[in-house]
Each structure stands twice: as C-alpha cells, then as structure tokens.
Motif scaffolding. Sequence first.
Motif, PDB file in Angstrom:
ATOM      1  N   LYS A  38     -11.968 -54.622 -17.218  1.00 46.59           N
ATOM      2  CA  LYS A  38     -13.388 -54.382 -17.422  1.00 46.59           C
ATOM      3  C   LYS A  38     -13.737 -52.995 -16.893  1.00 46.59           C
ATOM      4  N   THR A 318      -9.427 -53.079 -13.453  1.00 50.88           N
ATOM      5  CA  THR A 318     -10.848 -53.242 -13.130  1.00 50.88           C
ATOM      6  C   THR A 318     -11.150 -52.726 -11.730  1.00 50.88           C
ATOM      7  N   ARG A 344     -11.897 -53.792 -22.053  1.00 42.53           N
ATOM      8  CA  ARG A 344     -13.237 -53.921 -22.605  1.00 42.53           C
ATOM      9  C   ARG A 344     -14.235 -53.336 -21.625  1.00 42.53           C
ATOM     10  N   ARG A 345     -15.425 -53.081 -22.120  1.00 41.65           N
ATOM     11  CA  ARG A 345     -16.492 -52.600 -21.264  1.00 41.65           C
ATOM     12  C   ARG A 345     -17.050 -53.764 -20.454  1.00 41.65           C
ATOM     13  N   GLY A 346     -17.226 -53.539 -19.147  1.00 42.94           N
ATOM     14  CA  GLY A 346     -17.713 -54.602 -18.284  1.00 42.94           C
ATOM     15  C   GLY A 346     -19.195 -54.847 -18.421  1.00 42.94           C
TER      16      GLY A 346
END
Length: 346
Positions: A38, A318, A344-346
């Motif tokens: 993330k 992350t 993925r974008r957090g």
Amino acid sequence: MRTLTTGTAALLLAASLAVTLTSCSADGNNPTVAPQAKIPAGLAVEGYAIASPDAATAAAEAFDRSEAAIDTVGVSGVAITAGGAGVAPSDESANSLREAAQSAGKEAELLVVNAGQDGFSGELATQLLSSRANREFVVSGLTGEVVNGGWDGVQIDFESLSAADAPGLVDFAAELRDALPDDATISMAVQPDTDEAGYADLGYDLAALSDSVDRFVLMAYDQHGTGFSEPGPVGGLPWVGQVLDAALELVPADRLDLGVAGYGYRWTGEGTAGGAVSVAEARTGAQSTGSWDAEQAEYTASPGDGSTLWWSDGRSITARADLAESKGLHGVAIWQLTTGDPIRRG
C-alpha cells in the motif's frame, strides 16, 4: 546494497525466477499469503522490470497487476559494452515494456548498467568514465535510444564504483544532459551508506551530480544477501532509516526516491551460499515456519532443512513507503515487479 558482484549477479538473473502470486489476505501477519503493498497517495512510484525475452510475459503480467499504482516503469534494458566504449542497443522485450507503460499513460525510463553475466563491474565503469571518447560513444548511443525509441528518460545504474570514478560520473551525467532532449529526464540509482561521507567513497558526488540529475533512487536493499553475507534482512527497517538519513544530508527530499526490495534470499547452510528468490518462492520455501520480524519489517523463516530465508513482501514495502512519506520523499522505487507482491495505492 548491491556492493558485491556476486549479490548483483543474483539480482540480474532474478527475471528468470518463477512468479506465482497467491490471493491476498486481510491477515498481514500470515507469511503464506500475498498482501498488496500500500503506497500513500502523495508518493510517486517507480516499478522496475528486467528486459529479457524469457521473462517478457511475466513482466507484462506483473505490470498489469500493479498498473494503477505505478507512475514510472524502469526497464533494465541496456548495458555498457566491453572496454566501456559503447552501449548495447535495447531489444524487442525492452521496447514492449516501454510501449505497455506508455500506452497506460506511464513514463518509461531506460536503465543503463555497468554489468554483464558476472554482475556489476567496477573495471567496466572506470573504462567508460575515465575516457572522454568512451563517454561520447555511450552518450550518443543513449541519446539515440531516447530519440528514436521513444523513451521518456534514462536512469544511470552504475554500481561497484570507487571514489576515483566520481569526477568521470559527474562529467558523464553532464554530457548526457547536454545531449538529451530538454524534456527527457535523467535519474540515477545510488548505492547506500550509513554515513554521509560514504557516498563519496562509493563514487557518488551527489552535490555535483545534482546539476544534471533530476532524481536519485537510493537502493536501500542488499544489507544482507547470499554470496556476500551470512543470513539477515534484505534491507532491515532500522538500517534503511540510517542510509536514508545519511543521503538526506546530501540530496533534497523532493528529489529522492527510496528504493525498496520486492524479493528475498535463501541461504542453504552456514556462510553465504544460496541464491535470490521471488517473494512467492520464499513463501513456499518457508514451509509454514515464517514469521514477521517487527523490528526489521521483513519476514524470516528456518524451515528445518538447514536453510534460512529473509524476504521483503508487500507488508515490508508498505512500511518503507510510510517511512518515505514521513521524510517528505519524492517517492519509492520497487525492485522488481516480477518478483514481488502487487502494489496499490493505500
């Protein structure tokens, strides 16, 4: 980080590693599943892939899994030729990755490396950087790649340098900047050190390079690895913080990306023997013995066959992305897409 040839060779061959990702799980403590990395919304993300005909499909699939989170694809696609007098042209696999990235609205950087079958070569770098004629040939070749091949920029990935190479590297970056189109970017991968003065010893005059280089990527991994150390974290979080703080004494935060590992190592016995593994291979090899080391922010396992594993997965990425955000960095750079967890974008 990749200071020793044996360790770098393992990474250059990592494109051939099998990539089998399991489904994601809500339980980040479980090392047998693949949590997505993330990335905070404000950070730029570069994802790397090695151009290789044998790995072209795996690289394309890895990019597709993380496409929405990636801003730039760095393609390790060309190497300095023998004697440091030229640069090998990119092949179709590199161009396919570039096309996929740009078709998705991403930037595509072409990595130039001082490496061959045996890993990164300090001798090869010296042959290039110490000769004005050799630098001119390589600059001309890279400029042709950008202009004719449609690349958005070049990333200089020269490793295993010495302090004596620093002036030539500054000249090379300046000559490349003068030759490239104005809208083409130059970034540079930098080996890490826990001391500010250590960067000069590694061949990087970061203050002088800043006149030509738009962005630096701090390769905060290979603290430990097979071939050059006994078992330990690939890039433990306390060590990452140390090398990052040293680099920030020399480079503005908004021009620095934190390089993060998306792979692991498996030591097969005492000492340094073993090899690089994908995150999926590390999970399989752990045989349900893996555990999360909260201090290092990596997984480790001792499956009982005499081997030891350490790997940096999505949860590890992350943690390092959060560190990058807290320091105000430009972004993170993931080595590499085919061996790590989805992003993925957090």
